[in-house]
Structures are given as structure tokens and as C-alpha cells.
Write a protein that holds these residues in place. Sequence first.
Motif, PDB file in Angstrom:
ATOM      1  N   PRO A 240      27.942 -13.465  22.550  1.00  0.00           N
ATOM      2  CA  PRO A 240      26.745 -13.112  23.319  1.00  0.00           C
ATOM      3  C   PRO A 240      25.565 -14.014  22.976  1.00  0.00           C
ATOM      4  CG  PRO A 240      26.968 -11.628  21.485  1.00  0.00           C
ATOM      5  CD  PRO A 240      28.181 -12.518  21.470  1.00  0.00           C
ATOM      6  N   THR A 241      24.621 -14.099  23.887  1.00  0.00           N
ATOM      7  CA  THR A 241      23.358 -14.758  23.563  1.00  0.00           C
ATOM      8  C   THR A 241      22.588 -13.802  22.652  1.00  0.00           C
ATOM      9  OG1 THR A 241      22.167 -13.773  25.420  1.00  0.00           O
ATOM     10  CG2 THR A 241      23.292 -15.887  25.822  1.00  0.00           C
ATOM     11  N   PHE A 242      21.518 -14.283  22.074  1.00  0.00           N
ATOM     12  CA  PHE A 242      20.730 -13.436  21.182  1.00  0.00           C
ATOM     13  C   PHE A 242      20.187 -12.219  21.943  1.00  0.00           C
ATOM     14  CE2 PHE A 242      16.733 -12.280  19.033  1.00  0.00           C
ATOM     15  CZ  PHE A 242      17.255 -11.920  17.808  1.00  0.00           C
ATOM     16  N   ALA A 243      19.682 -12.424  23.139  1.00  0.00           N
ATOM     17  CA  ALA A 243      19.133 -11.330  23.938  1.00  0.00           C
ATOM     18  C   ALA A 243      20.212 -10.315  24.293  1.00  0.00           C
ATOM     19  CB  ALA A 243      18.479 -11.876  25.209  1.00  0.00           C
ATOM     20  N   GLU A 244      21.413 -10.779  24.652  1.00  0.00           N
ATOM     21  CA  GLU A 244      22.520  -9.876  24.957  1.00  0.00           C
ATOM     22  C   GLU A 244      22.928  -9.070  23.734  1.00  0.00           C
ATOM     23  OE1 GLU A 244      24.967 -12.212  28.456  1.00  0.00           O
ATOM     24  OE2 GLU A 244      25.306 -12.765  26.367  1.00  0.00           O
TER      25      GLU A 244
END
Length: 52
Positions: free
Chosen positions: A44-48
Amino acid sequence: MTFSFKDIEHSKSVVKETSLYTHYHNETALFMYIENYVIFHRVPTFAEFIDA
């Protein structure tokens, strides 16, 4: 002989499943990490990650 996390018998249920992750949970064993966890299907991305 090689074993993995998938080879361990669990008494858990799927709480939530999305295209990003699957959340497993065992109501009677909240203290056990092996019974309560999230598996990401991709990195995942950091935001996800924060949202999950």
C-alpha cells in the motif's frame, strides 16, 4: 521441509475484505496475534496504509 503462515490452522473469520487487504479476526482470542491480523494483497501507499 518448509512451512509458511498459510500452513498454520486458524479459527478466525474474515471481518473485511477489499481489493487492498483482508482483515482476519477471532472474537474469542483478541490477545493472539496469529488470530487477528491484516494481509495486504499489494504494497500500500502510505495514505492507504493509514486508512486501513
